[in-house]
Structure formats: C-alpha cells, structure tokens
Scaffold this motif. Structure first.
Motif, PDB file in Angstrom:
ATOM      1  N   GLN A 230       5.624  48.488  36.627  1.00 18.60           N
ATOM      2  CA  GLN A 230       5.441  48.248  35.195  1.00 18.60           C
ATOM      3  C   GLN A 230       5.181  49.514  34.398  1.00 18.60           C
ATOM      4  O   GLN A 230       5.519  49.573  33.215  1.00 18.60           O
ATOM      5  CB  GLN A 230       4.279  47.268  34.987  1.00 18.60           C
ATOM      6  N   LYS A 231       4.568  50.505  34.997  1.00 14.54           N
ATOM      7  CA  LYS A 231       4.188  51.685  34.212  1.00 14.54           C
ATOM      8  C   LYS A 231       5.443  52.417  33.723  1.00 14.54           C
ATOM      9  O   LYS A 231       6.513  52.312  34.325  1.00 14.54           O
ATOM     10  CB  LYS A 231       3.277  52.604  35.019  1.00 14.54           C
ATOM     11  N   PRO A 232       5.340  53.136  32.613  1.00 15.12           N
ATOM     12  CA  PRO A 232       6.542  53.725  32.005  1.00 15.12           C
ATOM     13  C   PRO A 232       7.331  54.628  32.949  1.00 15.12           C
ATOM     14  O   PRO A 232       8.557  54.556  32.991  1.00 15.12           O
ATOM     15  CB  PRO A 232       5.973  54.502  30.814  1.00 15.12           C
ATOM     16  N   ASN A 233       6.664  55.514  33.676  1.00 16.93           N
ATOM     17  CA  ASN A 233       7.362  56.372  34.648  1.00 16.93           C
ATOM     18  C   ASN A 233       7.329  55.681  36.005  1.00 16.93           C
ATOM     19  O   ASN A 233       6.513  55.974  36.862  1.00 16.93           O
ATOM     20  CB  ASN A 233       6.720  57.758  34.706  1.00 16.93           C
ATOM     21  N   ARG A 234       8.252  54.743  36.174  1.00 13.23           N
ATOM     22  CA  ARG A 234       8.229  53.864  37.344  1.00 13.23           C
ATOM     23  C   ARG A 234       8.537  54.614  38.617  1.00 13.23           C
ATOM     24  O   ARG A 234       9.283  55.596  38.614  1.00 13.23           O
ATOM     25  CB  ARG A 234       9.213  52.716  37.144  1.00 13.23           C
ATOM     26  N   ASP A 235       7.987  54.107  39.705  1.00 13.79           N
ATOM     27  CA  ASP A 235       8.222  54.686  41.019  1.00 13.79           C
ATOM     28  C   ASP A 235       8.653  53.549  41.941  1.00 13.79           C
ATOM     29  O   ASP A 235       7.822  52.866  42.534  1.00 13.79           O
ATOM     30  CB  ASP A 235       6.953  55.362  41.535  1.00 13.79           C
ATOM     31  N   TYR A 236       9.970  53.334  42.029  1.00 14.09           N
ATOM     32  CA  TYR A 236      10.469  52.179  42.774  1.00 14.09           C
ATOM     33  C   TYR A 236      10.262  52.334  44.278  1.00 14.09           C
ATOM     34  O   TYR A 236      10.120  51.331  44.987  1.00 14.09           O
ATOM     35  CB  TYR A 236      11.937  51.945  42.441  1.00 14.09           C
ATOM     36  N   ALA A 237      10.214  53.553  44.765  1.00 15.27           N
ATOM     37  CA  ALA A 237       9.914  53.748  46.184  1.00 15.27           C
ATOM     38  C   ALA A 237       8.503  53.261  46.488  1.00 15.27           C
ATOM     39  O   ALA A 237       8.260  52.648  47.538  1.00 15.27           O
ATOM     40  CB  ALA A 237      10.077  55.218  46.561  1.00 15.27           C
ATOM     41  N   LEU A 383      14.455  47.618  45.101  1.00 16.51           N
ATOM     42  CA  LEU A 383      15.553  47.974  45.994  1.00 16.51           C
ATOM     43  C   LEU A 383      16.851  48.138  45.211  1.00 16.51           C
ATOM     44  O   LEU A 383      17.637  49.062  45.459  1.00 16.51           O
ATOM     45  CB  LEU A 383      15.721  46.905  47.076  1.00 16.51           C
ATOM     46  N   ASN A 384      17.080  47.250  44.277  1.00 21.13           N
ATOM     47  CA  ASN A 384      18.295  47.347  43.456  1.00 21.13           C
ATOM     48  C   ASN A 384      18.293  48.628  42.643  1.00 21.13           C
ATOM     49  O   ASN A 384      19.325  49.309  42.527  1.00 21.13           O
ATOM     50  CB  ASN A 384      18.404  46.129  42.547  1.00 21.13           C
ATOM     51  N   GLU A 385      17.137  48.980  42.059  1.00 19.29           N
ATOM     52  CA  GLU A 385      17.049  50.210  41.279  1.00 19.29           C
ATOM     53  C   GLU A 385      17.254  51.445  42.150  1.00 19.29           C
ATOM     54  O   GLU A 385      17.686  52.489  41.665  1.00 19.29           O
ATOM     55  CB  GLU A 385      15.693  50.282  40.574  1.00 19.29           C
ATOM     56  N   LEU A 386      16.946  51.333  43.432  1.00 18.12           N
ATOM     57  CA  LEU A 386      17.139  52.443  44.362  1.00 18.12           C
ATOM     58  C   LEU A 386      18.555  52.476  44.949  1.00 18.12           C
ATOM     59  O   LEU A 386      18.853  53.298  45.810  1.00 18.12           O
ATOM     60  CB  LEU A 386      16.118  52.353  45.497  1.00 18.12           C
ATOM     61  N   GLY A 387      19.413  51.562  44.490  1.00 18.82           N
ATOM     62  CA  GLY A 387      20.786  51.523  44.961  1.00 18.82           C
ATOM     63  C   GLY A 387      20.966  50.796  46.280  1.00 18.82           C
ATOM     64  O   GLY A 387      22.052  50.847  46.869  1.00 18.82           O
ATOM     65  N   ARG A 388      19.953  50.094  46.734  1.00 18.67           N
ATOM     66  CA  ARG A 388      20.015  49.376  48.006  1.00 18.67           C
ATOM     67  C   ARG A 388      20.328  47.908  47.719  1.00 18.67           C
ATOM     68  O   ARG A 388      19.544  47.004  47.977  1.00 18.67           O
ATOM     69  CB  ARG A 388      18.705  49.568  48.757  1.00 18.67           C
ATOM     70  N   THR A 389      21.514  47.681  47.175  1.00 17.35           N
ATOM     71  CA  THR A 389      21.878  46.388  46.601  1.00 17.35           C
ATOM     72  C   THR A 389      21.859  45.265  47.628  1.00 17.35           C
ATOM     73  O   THR A 389      21.343  44.172  47.354  1.00 17.35           O
ATOM     74  CB  THR A 389      23.268  46.488  45.954  1.00 17.35           C
TER      75      THR A 389
END
Length: 493
Positions: A230-237, A383-389
């Motif tokens: 949720q935070k503005p500078n997201r960290d999807y990992a 995962l989707n944002e990391l390209g791991r569709t």
C-alpha cells in the motif's frame, strides 16, 4: 474483548478511554494512570486489554466499512444520516463529525499502546518475565500501534506521529505537526519489525479464541505484506516475502473449503482467520449488524444502512459468483422506498449480509481484521507486478476454485491486474478493503467517475464528481482548530 489468560477485572486502570475526546485535548493523567500504577504483571496485562478494547470502538465496528465500501462502488449509504450520505456522495467536508470521531478513536488507541510500550519495560515484578511475557506484551502493543497508524495513513495521509504518553496540556507538548506519509509508513514498519523480533509468538497455545484474538507473528507478517503493497514506494518483493511467511506459517493458516462458513456465525476463529475481534455478546457485542440487516432479521422496520450497489450485484452476476453473492448480499422486501432499487414501498432491496445476526444490538458477529484470502490475493498482485504472471494466476485461481469459479488464464500483465482487482472486490466486499484497493491500483478516480448508478427519482445517473484530492480525507476541523501546526489536505476548505 475477553482473553482467557488476561485479568479483565482491572481494565479501569487503562490510561485513556475510547471516548470522542481529541488526542490533542489532553487532561492530566489521573493517579490511576501514573507511573506508580504500573508495578505488577497484572497491571501490564490490564493495560494491554485496554489497547485491544479499542477494536470495539465505532470505527472498527462499522465506520471503516463506511469509509471504504460506501465511499466506493460497493455500497450506497442507505439509512438516513446526512454525514453518511456525504461520504457516499464523495462530498466530505472537514466539519463532518464522523471524521473527528474516527480520528479521535484511532489516536486514543495509539495513546493506550504508547502507555504500555512506555511503562511495561520498567515493571520490576519478576512474574512478567515468565515465558518471555514482557517481550510478548511489548510486541503486541507495537503491533496494535502499527495497525491503527495503518488506518490513519490510508484515511488522511501524513498524520502526527505520537510515540510517548504525556500528562501535559501545554500546547508546546500537545500540538504536534503532521509527519509525511513516508515517515508514517516507516514508523509502522519499525513497530512491526520490533514486534516480530523475538517478541510475538506464532500461537499462544492451542486455544483458537486466544490465537485469533491476539497479535501474533502471523498477524504482524500479514500486516507487513499489506503495508509494503500500500505504501507509495511499493516493494512487491517484500509483499511476496511476507505473504509467503504467512501462508507457510507454523500457525497453520488455510482457506476454508466452504466460503459461507466464514460468515455464518458458527465458524469464527477458523483456520483462515489471522485476527478477528472477539465479540462475545453482553457488554462486548457488535451493534453493527442491527444497522445493516433487513427487518426479517433485525426485527425493526426503519431504513437500513450500507445498501449493496447495482454495480456490485452486477459484478457478482457477470462472474457467475453465486456462492460469494449469497454469502454477501440478501434481497428482501423493504418497507421503505429506495432511490436506487425500488421507489415502491415493499420493493425488492439488497442488504449487506456478511453479518447474519442482529440480536437486538448485541450481535456476536465479527469483522475479520486480517484473513488469509486477502494475503493470497495480495501475493498474486505482487507476483504479477514482478512479471511472474503464471505464478500469480496460480494464487488467483486458488481463491476462485474455492467458490467453484473456473480458472482464468492470460499472459497479459495489465489484464491480470484487473482480474485480481475484481477478485478482491468479490472476495472482500463489506470487509473495509475496497477503497484502499482502488487507491493502490490507481483507479479510484476512473472507477467512480465512470460508475453508472441511476437515481430512480430523477432517472439520471448519480454524479460522484471524483477528483484526486478526494483519495484522502480532510483533517477534522476540530483538530485544525485545536492545533495550529496541522495543515489541511489540499482541495479542502
């Protein structure tokens, strides 16, 4: 809130009540809350119970639903309250009283956590260190402070960061400026990291009514996953890391096979629940269901609040999502006219139905604070944002298969993103998640301005007039008046 290992008879010693008084309008602390009141392990436990009791404030009973599901495309205001109509209309002014109530309740909860974090380290009673209990208490209080700040930063953006109790009414002490959104999120992460660091256990034993009521390591990990998403500078990992830690937790979280069991009132403290408010009836009951449920259940005939929108009903129908629709919405003849469903009295009107029992304002029905399906869908999103569709599709389809929906497939990242957003809407409706989701996806303005809901009185679509500044709420005017160091959010008078 009752905890089987806590002594609730001395809760009166808690430093602050959950009244509507402003956190900036402080009275000197009483003798009962002075330093010498915190001498024993029992004192610490009692103070901690007071922090948990904040989950029974009005914000967590149903105002969080109003400021998420009603603000969004999920529900209408219903009822007859002008302030809730204003929220539904996205026409919220700083003088709206619900802003002040929620701001006050959340900051009062934070102040109670601050007292625990400040006083408990100084208690010399050796019993508090049995079984690492002192560390656990501090971890629980830190988690709770983080949870409340997570609500505040999502509602208002940057807010004052208050980390210590005070007995002063001196404006130099009580008038605290706003911190930035980034600073608030950093504090949330710091509190949750502190809580996890050899403090919070995965379970407190074998009793689910304790493990689901209390802050656990699983709850802190789940909240960290939500924070990094949720935070503005997201960290999807990080989202994936913490979501996996929840999914693979020794606490043994798992999806229920039957979705309806989550909300039938007979299966609380279940394997899917990570944390929930323990409404047990009597003085510790949930008044929210009486406000939402239809006459056949509530036993009264006045117009109810939080009415499902046509757009939400259509979303269930278009997906063929019968199981979750039936668990979330109940149609019934209503002894009033509804401007979006039936201008005729006794027309067929939908009711918000994830609570099933009103019990005369004393329901034991609950709202989940954290549950596994939310975290699985967040993992799919990350995962989707990391390209791991393809991995994301596996997580998404796990949620769909539970409600007998066919698996979806796509190689398109943007298409999958929308599929996950839709799945979250149908899965988490009436659980105070939708507005955060729309903001996180950057779609709140688009969705609300393209929403076609026909007012049957005029036969014209409702104009929500959504704008970017409405993504966060105005600071309550009472707080602006009390504290000249507070600046109003842009776009509000």
């Amino acid at each position: 809130m009752k905890f089987k290992i806590l002594n609730t008879s001395i809760v009166a010693m808690i430093v602050l009540s959950s009244s509507c008084d402003s956190f900036l309008d402080l009275d000197p602390i009483s003798d009962a809350t002075s330093t010498n009141a915190y001498n024993t392990a029992s004192d610490a436990e009692a103070a901690l119970v007071g922090v948990y009791d904040s989950f029974q404030a009005e914000y967590y009973i149903w105002d969080n639903i109003i400021f998420s599901d009603v603000m969004s495309d999920n529900h209408y205001a219903g009822g007859d309250n002008p302030e809730i109509f204003a929220i539904d209309n996205l026409d919220i002014e700083p003088v709206n009283g619900r802003l002040f109530n929620n701001w006050s309740q959340l900051f009062n909860a934070i102040f109670k956590a601050n007292v625990v974090l400040d006083k408990v380290p100084m208690i010399e009673d050796p019993r508090i260190d049995l079984g690492n209990r002192r560390a656990q208490i501090l971890g629980e209080a830190a988690f709770l402070r983080a949870y409340h700040y997570f609500q505040l930063v999502n509602l208002w953006g940057g807010v004052p960061i208050i980390l210590t109790p005070t007995s002063s009414t001196n404006p130099e002490v009580t008038n605290v400026p706003r911190s930035s959104v980034e600073e608030v999120y950093n504090q949330i992460i710091e509190d949750l990291t502190f809580a996890i660091d050899d403090r919070l256990p995965y379970t407190y034993g074998s009793d689910a009514s304790v493990n689901k009521a209390r802050a656990t390591r699983g709850a802190a990990l789940a909240l960290l996953a939500k924070v990094y998403a949720q935070k503005p500078n997201r960290d999807y990992a990080k989202v994936v890391e913490y979501a996996d830690a929840v999914i693979n937790s020794p606490a043994g979280y798992s999806l229920l096979n039957d979705f309806s069991h989550l909300f039938d009132g007979n299966h609380y403290n279940n394997a899917e629940s990570i944390m929930e408010v323990q409404f047990v009836g009597g003085p510790e009951a949930n008044f929210g269901p009486q406000l939402l449920l239809p006459p056949s259940i509530s036993g009264d005939t006045w117009r109810k609040f939080v009415t499902p929108s046509r757009d939400l009903v259509n979303a269930f129908d278009e997906e063929g999502d019968i199981i979750r629709k039936n668990a979330s919405i109940l149609f019934e003849s209503a002894p009033w006219a509804d401007e979006f469903w039936s201008l005729q009295v006794n027309g067929n009107v939908p009711f918000a139905y994830k609570w099933k029992e009103a019990n005369g304002w004393a329901s034991t029905n609950r709202q989940y604070l954290l549950r596994l399906a939310d975290i699985i869908l967040l993992k799919a999103e990350a995962l989707n944002e990391l390209g791991r569709t393809q991995e994301a599709l596996t997580e998404l389809n796990m949620i769909r298969s539970r409600v007998n929906l066919p698996a979806v497939t796509t190689n398109n990242n943007d298409e999958l993103k929308l599929l996950i957003e839709k799945e979250r809407r149908l899965e988490l409706v009436q659980e105070a998640q939708r507005w955060m989701d729309l903001k996180r996806y950057g779609r709140a303005v688009e969705v609300m301005n393209n929403l076609v809901e026909i007012d049957l009185r005029t036969n014209q679509p409702k104009d929500f007039n959504m704008a970017e500044h409405k993504l966060i709420l105005p600071i309550p005017q009472q707080e602006m008046n009390r504290n000249p160091q507070l600046n109003q959010n842009p776009g509000y008078n």
